[in-house]
Design an enzyme around this catalytic site. Structure first.
Site, PDB file in Angstrom:
ATOM      1  N   THR A 228      -3.140   5.901   0.030  1.00 60.21           N
ATOM      2  CA  THR A 228      -2.328   5.004   0.776  1.00 60.21           C
ATOM      3  C   THR A 228      -1.186   5.553   1.125  1.00 60.21           C
ATOM      4  O   THR A 228      -1.157   6.288   2.321  1.00 60.21           O
ATOM      5  CB  THR A 228      -2.261   3.794  -0.123  1.00 60.21           C
ATOM      6  OG1 THR A 228      -1.538   3.877  -1.077  1.00 60.21           O
ATOM      7  CG2 THR A 228      -3.445   2.989  -0.238  1.00 60.21           C
ATOM      8  N   LYS A 254      -5.562   8.535  -6.751  1.00 61.04           N
ATOM      9  CA  LYS A 254      -4.664   8.365  -5.620  1.00 61.04           C
ATOM     10  C   LYS A 254      -3.523   7.489  -6.288  1.00 61.04           C
ATOM     11  O   LYS A 254      -3.792   6.602  -7.153  1.00 61.04           O
ATOM     12  CB  LYS A 254      -5.239   7.346  -4.738  1.00 61.04           C
ATOM     13  CG  LYS A 254      -5.580   6.029  -4.870  1.00 61.04           C
ATOM     14  CD  LYS A 254      -4.848   4.888  -4.655  1.00 61.04           C
ATOM     15  CE  LYS A 254      -3.861   5.024  -3.922  1.00 61.04           C
ATOM     16  NZ  LYS A 254      -2.855   3.894  -3.927  1.00 61.04           N
ATOM     17  N   THR A 265      -2.698   3.196 -13.900  1.00 58.28           N
ATOM     18  CA  THR A 265      -1.445   3.196 -13.014  1.00 58.28           C
ATOM     19  C   THR A 265      -1.915   3.609 -11.563  1.00 58.28           C
ATOM     20  O   THR A 265      -1.235   4.085 -10.682  1.00 58.28           O
ATOM     21  CB  THR A 265      -0.217   3.933 -13.531  1.00 58.28           C
ATOM     22  OG1 THR A 265      -0.776   5.491 -13.626  1.00 58.28           O
ATOM     23  CG2 THR A 265       0.147   3.343 -14.851  1.00 58.28           C
ATOM     24  N   GLU A 352       6.756   8.165  -4.483  1.00 56.14           N
ATOM     25  CA  GLU A 352       7.449   7.941  -3.089  1.00 56.14           C
ATOM     26  C   GLU A 352       8.705   8.407  -2.996  1.00 56.14           C
ATOM     27  O   GLU A 352       9.565   7.853  -3.674  1.00 56.14           O
ATOM     28  CB  GLU A 352       7.217   6.432  -2.778  1.00 56.14           C
ATOM     29  CG  GLU A 352       5.758   5.988  -2.658  1.00 56.14           C
ATOM     30  CD  GLU A 352       5.557   4.294  -2.670  1.00 56.14           C
ATOM     31  OE1 GLU A 352       4.396   3.954  -2.132  1.00 56.14           O
ATOM     32  OE2 GLU A 352       6.421   3.690  -3.010  1.00 56.14           O
ATOM     33  N   ASN A 475       9.059   1.867   1.075  1.00 53.43           N
ATOM     34  CA  ASN A 475       8.663   0.436   0.812  1.00 53.43           C
ATOM     35  C   ASN A 475       9.026  -0.622   1.686  1.00 53.43           C
ATOM     36  O   ASN A 475       8.587  -1.692   1.641  1.00 53.43           O
ATOM     37  CB  ASN A 475       8.742   0.239  -0.543  1.00 53.43           C
ATOM     38  CG  ASN A 475       8.044   0.897  -1.647  1.00 53.43           C
ATOM     39  OD1 ASN A 475       6.922   0.510  -1.826  1.00 53.43           O
ATOM     40  ND2 ASN A 475       8.435   2.316  -2.062  1.00 53.43           N
ATOM     41  N   SER A 480       4.621  -2.927   7.947  1.00 53.64           N
ATOM     42  CA  SER A 480       5.072  -2.915   9.470  1.00 53.64           C
ATOM     43  C   SER A 480       4.389  -2.045   9.987  1.00 53.64           C
ATOM     44  O   SER A 480       4.258  -0.809   9.333  1.00 53.64           O
ATOM     45  CB  SER A 480       6.350  -3.297   9.516  1.00 53.64           C
ATOM     46  OG  SER A 480       7.053  -1.940   8.825  1.00 53.64           O
TER      47      SER A 480
END
Length: 480
Positions: A228, A254, A265, A352, A475, A480
């Site tokens: 993702t 992933k 997790t 991230e 995030n 969007s």
């Protein structure tokens, strides 16, 4: 690791234990006799493997991550390993269309008759339809004769009520017809946006095409299809001996954000060609999840879809093993733990916006549970994580996190070390503190922090990453 400073002998030893902790530990031992037998060896192996930081590898070459267009690859990325076919499993990927841009987002795995399966799942209060399905079917079948796995990225199918459960059932029904098995022999997993109902027709319409591409050699493509916000595909591989026969263990996972200890997790799928009964597999996955996937955290947020599934095809020719503690599994247990640890560390490396890979070790705690909670509090503190991002050895923030863990500590014995350098000793700034050396150390991509809390002999280690502006950007525009 250097030894921590000697504790002051004049101070009375703190021995008060929390009643709830004592009861919890007693129950844990009662319900997991295997862990009681193997725990010490497993912890030593996990710590030994994890403490050996390798030289950072160059990020893998290739296009940007498939989850988001133009997503830059993490500076902590590691190359995807060479993963040969594992006897008994076939896999194929396809584009179901859960993403607007062109990418594969569907994975199907096919297993032979008699394959075993075990799994651990999120304990999140919301959960998801795929998690509910897998838990229910594994309970019904006892993990015997699982024939297929279907995974989609781009839609979590979580918080979707009865319609979400119906969508999962329709997917499993369609797969079962194609592979001539029962619905309950099909495992499913989903990842993506929460609160969006799975359009199961996107999967079922692609099944004939995907089935026609099934191959024994497709691990890299499988790892990319389930991504993702991941910036690189994650895989791990090892070989072990069972009674003189070589068996293979391979896995993919992933995860990048919404990563915190509570089971696995993320999504992870591990396959071996060993012949191991479902009960033994379940004991193994329960044992080794605790100090691998449950010992990493990126942001402290647990996912609704966490799933770790372990499959054994039995196609290696090795003798069938029915007990996790069987001596013939000694090498296999070690290699399985290694694969799970490798995958778990890759989650942190792809946190991230991450630029630092950090190991936090807490020693001198009253109990292992206490050490674990303190380590987790340190790893999940935004102030600690942003200090790492700024390459600031702010040991005051470490001490702050230790105190707010609400676990027994001896304030006047607390010591903090960054790599080989002492920041604090015996409740005070270290007399050997050197700002220049600390600053130079903090510029490294891989860091170690050791904290001794002066209460006992228990210890625990966790792994995390820093918190950067990039995390907010990723995030902030996730949907969007």
């Amino acid at each position: 690791m250097s030894k921590t400073p000697a504790k002051k002998t004049s101070r009375p030893k703190k021995t008060a234990a929390k009643p709830v902790e004592v009861v919890g530990q007693t129950l844990e031992r009662a319900f997991d006799p295997l862990r009681s037998a193997l725990k010490s060896a497993a912890l030593k192996r996990a710590d030994r493997q994890a403490s050996q930081f390798a030289t950072p590898a160059a990020p893998p070459a290739g296009p940007a991550a498939p989850g988001k267009a133009a997503m830059p690859v993490s500076p902590l990325a590691v190359p995807f390993p060479k993963m040969p076919p594992i006897a008994g499993v076939q896999m194929a990927t396809g584009r179901a269309g859960f993403y607007k841009h062109d990418r594969e987002d569907l994975l199907v795995m096919h297993f032979p008759e008699g394959a075993s399966c075990a799994g651990v799942f999120t304990r999140h209060g919301v959960g998801s339809a795929p998690v509910d399905w897998c838990k229910r079917q594994l309970e019904a079948t006892k993990g015997e004769d699982v024939r297929a796995l279907v995974v989609n990225a781009g839609c979590a199918n979580s918080f979707t009520g009865r319609p979400g459960a119906d969508a999962v059932r329709r997917v499993c029904s369609a797969v079962a017809k194609r592979f001539d098995c029962r619905q309950r022999d099909v495992m499913v997993a989903s990842t993506g946006v929460i609160g969006v109902l799975l359009d199961d027709a996107k999967i079922t319409h692609r099944l004939p095409e995907v089935e026609g591409r099934l191959t024994e050699d497709g691990w890299a493509g499988a790892a990319r299809a389930i991504m993702t916000t991941d910036t690189f595909p994650k895989g791990a591989y090892a070989e072990a001996k069972i009674d003189g026969v070589t068996v293979r263990i391979g896995g993919i996972c992933k995860g990048s954000g919404m990563i915190a200890p509570d089971m696995a997790t993320m999504l992870a799928f591990v396959v071996t060609d060993a012949a191991i009964t479902p009960t033994a597999l379940q004991n193994l996955v329960n044992l080794y999840t605790r100090n691998t996937f449950n010992a990493v955290t990126v942001d402290g947020d647990r996912s609704t879809n966490d799933t770790l599934l372990l499959f054994a095809t039995g196609a290696s020719g090795a003798p069938k093993i029915s007990r996790a503690g069987d001596r013939r599994l000694a090498d296999f247990r070690d290699k399985l733990e290694h694969v799970l640890m490798d995958l778990a560390h890759q989650l942190v490396r792809d946190g991230e916006g991450a630029t630092k890979f950090i190991k936090v070790t807490v020693t001198g705690a009253e109990t292992a549970a206490s050490a674990r909670k303190i380590a987790r509090t340190i790893c999940e503190s935004p102030l600690v994580k942003t200090a790492f991002a700024g390459e600031d050895a702010n040991w005051g923030r470490i001490v702050m996190a230790v105190g707010r863990a609400d676990e027994p500590i001896d304030r006047d014995s607390v010591s903090v070390k960054f790599g080989p350098y002492w920041a604090a000793q015996d409740g005070l700034i270290s007399p050997s503190y050197d700002e220049d050396k600390m600053s130079a150390y903090m510029k490294r991509q891989e860091l170690e922090v050791t904290v001794d809390v002066g209460m006992g002999r228990a210890s625990s280690a966790m792994w995390t990453c820093d918190l950067t502006k990039r995390y907010v950007e990723i995030n902030g525009d996730y949907r969007s």
